[in-house]
Design a protein around this motif. Sequence first.
Motif, short mmCIF file in Angstrom:
data_model
loop_
_atom_site.label_atom_id
_atom_site.label_comp_id
_atom_site.label_asym_id
_atom_site.label_seq_id
_atom_site.Cartn_x
_atom_site.Cartn_y
_atom_site.Cartn_z
N CYS A 204 10.09 -44.30 0.81
CA CYS A 204 9.12 -44.94 1.72
C CYS A 204 7.74 -44.30 1.68
CB CYS A 204 9.66 -44.93 3.15
SG CYS A 204 9.59 -43.29 3.92
N HIS A 205 7.59 -43.19 1.02
CA HIS A 205 6.30 -42.48 0.86
C HIS A 205 5.80 -41.78 2.12
CE1 HIS A 205 6.08 -44.69 -2.87
NE2 HIS A 205 5.90 -45.83 -2.25
N SER A 206 6.57 -41.79 3.19
CA SER A 206 6.07 -41.12 4.41
C SER A 206 5.87 -39.62 4.17
CB SER A 206 7.04 -41.32 5.58
OG SER A 206 6.81 -42.56 6.19
N GLU B 106 5.17 -38.05 1.40
CA GLU B 106 3.99 -37.84 0.56
C GLU B 106 2.71 -38.01 1.38
OE1 GLU B 106 5.32 -39.66 -3.72
OE2 GLU B 106 5.23 -41.04 -2.04
N THR B 107 2.69 -39.08 2.18
CA THR B 107 1.50 -39.35 2.98
C THR B 107 1.30 -38.26 4.03
OG1 THR B 107 2.09 -41.67 2.76
CG2 THR B 107 0.33 -41.17 4.28
N ALA B 108 2.38 -37.88 4.69
CA ALA B 108 2.29 -36.87 5.73
C ALA B 108 1.72 -35.58 5.15
CB ALA B 108 3.67 -36.61 6.33
N HIS C 193 8.30 -36.69 9.70
CA HIS C 193 7.98 -38.10 9.54
C HIS C 193 8.92 -38.85 8.61
CE1 HIS C 193 4.03 -36.54 11.12
NE2 HIS C 193 4.34 -37.52 11.96
N CYS C 194 9.78 -38.15 7.92
CA CYS C 194 10.70 -38.82 6.98
C CYS C 194 11.43 -39.95 7.72
CB CYS C 194 11.71 -37.83 6.42
SG CYS C 194 13.02 -38.67 5.51
N GLY D 7 10.13 -39.36 16.11
CA GLY D 7 9.15 -38.60 15.33
C GLY D 7 8.78 -39.23 14.01
N ILE E 108 0.76 -42.75 9.89
CA ILE E 108 0.42 -41.38 9.47
C ILE E 108 -1.05 -41.33 9.04
CG2 ILE E 108 0.91 -39.53 7.81
CD1 ILE E 108 3.79 -40.60 7.65
N TYR F 19 5.07 -50.79 2.03
CA TYR F 19 4.88 -49.73 3.03
C TYR F 19 3.40 -49.52 3.35
CZ TYR F 19 9.74 -48.41 2.33
OH TYR F 19 11.10 -48.42 2.29
#
Lengths: 114, 744
Positions: free
Chosen positions: A20-22, A24-26, A85-86, B36, B43, B602
């Motif tokens: 989902c790229h979260s 990486e973005t985080a 955030h994952c 969370g 983000i 996404y």
Amino acid sequence: MSKNNERYALLINYEFCTGCHSCETACKVENNLTHGQWGIKVAQDGPRKLENGKFEFIHVPIPTSLCNLCEDRVNKGKLPSCVQHCQAAVMSFGPVEELAEKISKPQMVIFTPV
Amino acid sequence: MWTGPGCHNGCGVIYYHKDNEVVGIEGDVNNPINQGRLCMRCINYLESTNHPDRLKWPLKRIGERGENKWERISWDEAYDIIVEKVRDIQKNYGPESIVAMEGTGRNIVWQVNYLCYSAFQSPNFTLGFLSGDSCYMPRAAVEGVTNGDFFLVDCSQQFEDRYENPEWRAPEYILIWGSNPLPANADGFFGHWIVDLMQRGSKLIVVDPKLTWLASKAEYWLRIRPGSDAALAMAFLNIVITEDLYDHDFVGKWTNGFDALAERVKEWTPERASSICWVDKDTLIHAARAFGNAECAAIHWGVAVDMSVPGVATAQSLNSLVAITGNMDVPGGNILVQYAYGQGLAYNYGFENVPEEVAVKRLGNEYPLRQMGFGANAHEDAVLEAIESGKPYPIKMLWLQTTNPIANMAGEAPRVYAAMKKVDFCVVVDLYMTPTAVAFADIVLPAAMSSERWGNRNWYTPLRTITKVAEYYEAKSDEDIILELGKRLQPEFFPWKDNKDWYDWIMLNEAFESGMTFDELQEKVYSFPKFEYKKYEKGLLRPDGEPGFNTYTGKLELKIELYEKWGLDPLPWYQEPRESPYSTPELFEEYPFVMTTGNRAYEFFHSEHRQLKLNREFHPDPIMDINTEAAAKLGITEGDWVWIENRKGRFKQRARLDEFMDPRVIRAEHGWWFPEKEAAEPSLFGVFDSNCNNLTSMCDNGPTGYGAPYKNQIAKVYKCTEENSQIMPSTQVTRLGGFPYVKK
Ligand code: SF4
Ligand code: SF4
Ligand code: SF4
């Protein structure tokens, strides 16, 4: 990255990483990384068909040398940003020894980037 | 607090702010909804709030439409201009000549309609040219008449203690139909709950033309031909009924019309469905058996259900499948959800303020479901026809708030572009200068983002607040804009002081059962109403307190009695798309692919987020999927720009080769425009260049008025070359009168 001389690490349950790229973005936002730079990067295998008719489609997020295990956040008592955030909740952070004990099923990996 | 940079969900976030500016954001680990977790859109929220392209103050057009020339004006000046226009139109044409439209996201579901009904006094509130209301409305309308309530997969979202709740259990199977919930997060559903459930043992059945990550993990993947969903759903019913896998007890006690349903679906044998739907027969049979045999199972459905002409029939079949397998409102099944504390303001909020003699003029009023209040909005296809023909009356003004139709929502975008150009006066309220604003707006008003406004979220549960922590130049919350304009036009319907005062009023006065004030709720951050399973047994669904469902007969209607009264088919049915391999085989030779559109990413929410560098780093260009061998035959390799074309028009995207796509099916993205390109026409941010809606159609709806073929056009594909790319679609549409081959 050590408290009480323990090494800290990230444990990934990659069976359920959705890509989902979260993370990486985080990491990019947390560490203000520029275009093309990554503190963690998601690698992908598949989708491909296996002989048993099932599909292989795996993502594994790989911390890079730019990962500092979110020292600032951790010192404030927070989780690393990627872990928090994952979206699939497949990442954990902790001392290597503790994480090793959590390896209870297939498709898990521990990274010690620092 | 809750946010959403433009999204349907309601994930908890924590803002860090300094001097009216947000300087940090992270997920709220104490929030039971997302614990969370955030998707990349939240983000990266800061990049969108502080982006240099954001609209800062009201603007008035000074050049021609499409020239992108503006002059800064004050809010007062903007309101004065709008009020004068509204008064003039009301007097000379009637209030019904004003149409207010909205899109989706930004936590707006009841505000723009309230403005339309109460301030403009027009019954014509509608969704930005979304043909056949094809997003949730068909499903919602079906649920309204069959169950009286919506259903969602039981992911324990109704309990504060979530997966720890002793009453809850994970569904044995989840049937995911026409949705990729992980990036979609639609309808108040956090997509990754599905992954939580997989981690707790749920198995998947996935109906999707694309091998998504979820499909790859599914026990059964049904690679459906886009547009044939109603046939496949009836085959599921047929297998469950003929193999006697249904819940006799529930069917006998709580449903109506089972025998008629059984008779109707009999013809949908696995063989027939398999050949029509291009789904493997054995997979179909095994999947239906698995669903029917499961102790508890649930359906998660997506917008693909709505986006075909028989969309309501698909929804009806799937709803019936949940019901007859005994999975309605049980642990690990589909829970019947209600708006938190009954606070269900929706598209009918304020409709009673429209004068009666005007209300009956609502466009599309001939459809009975609309008259009965299942969806109060006007019919967007009828609005388009009224603009084009001036009949039954001319449309003189468009109010567009949180919608960017030509980039995104409108079927047959070039046709809608031509129509919108004809409207005298147009106001756009948005965060950024969009292609829609450049092309049509006379006045552009800057809207606040979620960190800059008060609000709450009731879709569905828990009830949670949005807290204002920042300000941005002269941007105002959607509610404040509506309130200030409303006060000038019809002050009796706008007694509130400001945005927050309005919410306070709603919380205490509008069908709100908890007795909390806004401030009290804000202290709590969120509040879960009490939830009970099997509400139909306990008399918790009907206003009269009797057991049963809140429907015409008090039963769950497998055969919809009301439809019969209205002259509509009360049972599910199937119809081929107007253009398809079977309805127009000769045309299919020329256009040999079935094209599905609108798959979610996404990085983006519909047409939003294209100006964000970080999101574009992940996803720089629009992508279409095509089978590897089909591509090879056309000389197409990975990453090539290709044209996708049919009789209506063409658009270009980059090819992504996929060996698991059906070689007769392609899949394209929606919502693309390019903020980095020239804003003025003919470029118009390149809005038509990669627009899949150059190929879709308006005014091709089912007999209820609902459903449209967004996801099942036929098309051909060929490589972009310098030669065939001389005239780009945006120039073709804005300067050359549209595509020459459009046959009206
Ligand atoms: S722990 Fe490492 S990879 Fe994760 S966000 Fe922090 S720096 Fe990035
Ligand atoms: S955030 Fe989690 S699920 Fe998403 S890509 Fe990273 S590890 Fe995978
Ligand atoms: S789904 Fe994504 S954009 Fe929407 S509220 Fe949750 S994190 Fe934010």
